[in-house]
Design a protein around this motif. Sequence first.
Motif, PDB file in Angstrom:
ATOM      1  N   SER A  25       0.813  -1.222   0.000  1.00  0.00           N
ATOM      2  CA  SER A  25       0.000   0.000   0.000  1.00  0.00           C
ATOM      3  C   SER A  25       0.842   1.266   0.000  1.00  0.00           C
ATOM      4  CB  SER A  25      -0.966   0.021   1.181  1.00  0.00           C
ATOM      5  OG  SER A  25      -1.943  -0.970   1.019  1.00  0.00           O
ATOM      6  N   LEU A  26       1.891   1.305   0.808  1.00  0.00           N
ATOM      7  CA  LEU A  26       2.720   2.512   0.859  1.00  0.00           C
ATOM      8  C   LEU A  26       3.382   2.796  -0.484  1.00  0.00           C
ATOM      9  CD1 LEU A  26       4.332   2.268   4.394  1.00  0.00           C
ATOM     10  CD2 LEU A  26       2.449   3.723   3.647  1.00  0.00           C
ATOM     11  N   GLU A  31       3.338   6.245  -5.352  1.00  0.00           N
ATOM     12  CA  GLU A  31       3.212   6.468  -6.802  1.00  0.00           C
ATOM     13  C   GLU A  31       2.021   7.359  -7.125  1.00  0.00           C
ATOM     14  OE1 GLU A  31       5.350   5.637  -9.216  1.00  0.00           O
ATOM     15  OE2 GLU A  31       6.628   4.828  -7.628  1.00  0.00           O
ATOM     16  N   LEU A  32       0.883   7.097  -6.495  1.00  0.00           N
ATOM     17  CA  LEU A  32      -0.331   7.848  -6.818  1.00  0.00           C
ATOM     18  C   LEU A  32      -0.299   9.270  -6.263  1.00  0.00           C
ATOM     19  CD1 LEU A  32      -3.069   5.095  -6.447  1.00  0.00           C
ATOM     20  CD2 LEU A  32      -1.966   5.939  -8.529  1.00  0.00           C
ATOM     21  N   CYS A  33       0.539   9.527  -5.266  1.00  0.00           N
ATOM     22  CA  CYS A  33       0.697  10.909  -4.779  1.00  0.00           C
ATOM     23  C   CYS A  33       1.354  11.771  -5.855  1.00  0.00           C
ATOM     24  CB  CYS A  33       1.549  10.940  -3.512  1.00  0.00           C
ATOM     25  SG  CYS A  33       0.593  10.665  -2.016  1.00  0.00           S
ATOM     26  N   ARG A  44       4.782  -1.522 -13.413  1.00  0.00           N
ATOM     27  CA  ARG A  44       6.162  -1.190 -13.821  1.00  0.00           C
ATOM     28  C   ARG A  44       6.886  -0.391 -12.739  1.00  0.00           C
ATOM     29  NH1 ARG A  44       3.506  -0.701 -18.677  1.00  0.00           N
ATOM     30  NH2 ARG A  44       3.245   1.550 -18.512  1.00  0.00           N
ATOM     31  N   ALA A  45       6.166   0.469 -12.043  1.00  0.00           N
ATOM     32  CA  ALA A  45       6.777   1.303 -11.005  1.00  0.00           C
ATOM     33  C   ALA A  45       7.131   0.487  -9.761  1.00  0.00           C
ATOM     34  CB  ALA A  45       5.837   2.447 -10.630  1.00  0.00           C
ATOM     35  N   ILE A  46       6.393  -0.599  -9.535  1.00  0.00           N
ATOM     36  CA  ILE A  46       6.627  -1.467  -8.373  1.00  0.00           C
ATOM     37  C   ILE A  46       6.830  -2.888  -8.913  1.00  0.00           C
ATOM     38  CG2 ILE A  46       5.762  -2.139  -6.092  1.00  0.00           C
ATOM     39  CD1 ILE A  46       3.640   0.139  -6.465  1.00  0.00           C
ATOM     40  N   PRO A  47       7.979  -3.164  -9.490  1.00  0.00           N
ATOM     41  CA  PRO A  47       8.170  -4.439 -10.201  1.00  0.00           C
ATOM     42  C   PRO A  47       8.084  -5.691  -9.323  1.00  0.00           C
ATOM     43  CG  PRO A  47      10.227  -3.188 -10.114  1.00  0.00           C
ATOM     44  CD  PRO A  47       9.152  -2.308  -9.563  1.00  0.00           C
ATOM     45  N   GLN A  48       8.273  -5.569  -8.029  1.00  0.00           N
ATOM     46  CA  GLN A  48       8.235  -6.741  -7.150  1.00  0.00           C
ATOM     47  C   GLN A  48       6.819  -7.235  -6.867  1.00  0.00           C
ATOM     48  OE1 GLN A  48       9.437  -3.728  -6.289  1.00  0.00           O
ATOM     49  NE2 GLN A  48      11.646  -3.929  -6.112  1.00  0.00           N
ATOM     50  N   VAL A  49       5.820  -6.381  -7.066  1.00  0.00           N
ATOM     51  CA  VAL A  49       4.448  -6.755  -6.726  1.00  0.00           C
ATOM     52  C   VAL A  49       3.863  -7.634  -7.833  1.00  0.00           C
ATOM     53  CG1 VAL A  49       3.327  -4.727  -7.769  1.00  0.00           C
ATOM     54  CG2 VAL A  49       2.248  -5.869  -5.832  1.00  0.00           C
ATOM     55  N   TYR A  81      -6.066   4.948 -11.727  1.00  0.00           N
ATOM     56  CA  TYR A  81      -6.225   5.124 -10.287  1.00  0.00           C
ATOM     57  C   TYR A  81      -5.631   6.457  -9.886  1.00  0.00           C
ATOM     58  CZ  TYR A  81      -7.302   0.194 -10.359  1.00  0.00           C
ATOM     59  OH  TYR A  81      -7.879  -1.023 -10.634  1.00  0.00           O
ATOM     60  N   ARG A  82      -6.276   7.108  -8.931  1.00  0.00           N
ATOM     61  CA  ARG A  82      -5.762   8.374  -8.402  1.00  0.00           C
ATOM     62  C   ARG A  82      -6.036   8.423  -6.914  1.00  0.00           C
ATOM     63  NH1 ARG A  82      -7.059  12.477 -11.576  1.00  0.00           N
ATOM     64  NH2 ARG A  82      -8.017  11.184 -13.142  1.00  0.00           N
ATOM     65  N   ILE A  83      -5.223   9.187  -6.228  1.00  0.00           N
ATOM     66  CA  ILE A  83      -5.401   9.353  -4.789  1.00  0.00           C
ATOM     67  C   ILE A  83      -6.549  10.332  -4.553  1.00  0.00           C
ATOM     68  CG2 ILE A  83      -3.733  11.222  -4.490  1.00  0.00           C
ATOM     69  CD1 ILE A  83      -2.820   9.516  -1.962  1.00  0.00           C
TER      70      ILE A  83
END
Length: 121
Positions: A25-26, A31-33, A44-49, A81-83
């Motif tokens: 989540s963090l 990323e969405l902030c 792509r921004a969080i390749p481990q997930v 998705y957006r915050i």
Amino acid sequence: MATSDEFRIDAPHRELLDQILDKWSLSVLNELCEHPCRFNELRRAIPQVTQKSLTATLRRLERNGVIEREVVSTRPVAVQYRITPLGKTLRPPIDVLLAWASHHMPAIEQARATFDGASGT
């Protein structure tokens, strides 16, 4: 003097904190902030997930009103998705927690080393 009641975390609070401060989540919120993202941008921004974990994380955050999902009418249809404004209010307390962790990391690492040495791990 503080009493133990002041630090009690009730079930609804625990559930919310578990969902907002979980493993992915963090990273998603970070990323969405910065800007709205499509699902694959987040991957792509969080390749481990994994795809499954990212989907579950996004659903939990959306359920809690922290992010919103928007279907973009393109061909093919996309989801962005957006915050939310509520989600933006999480930034200051998270920044405080991160600052605390950074400030105390040497003491934490020392405590870990001492514990690991004493327990033989």
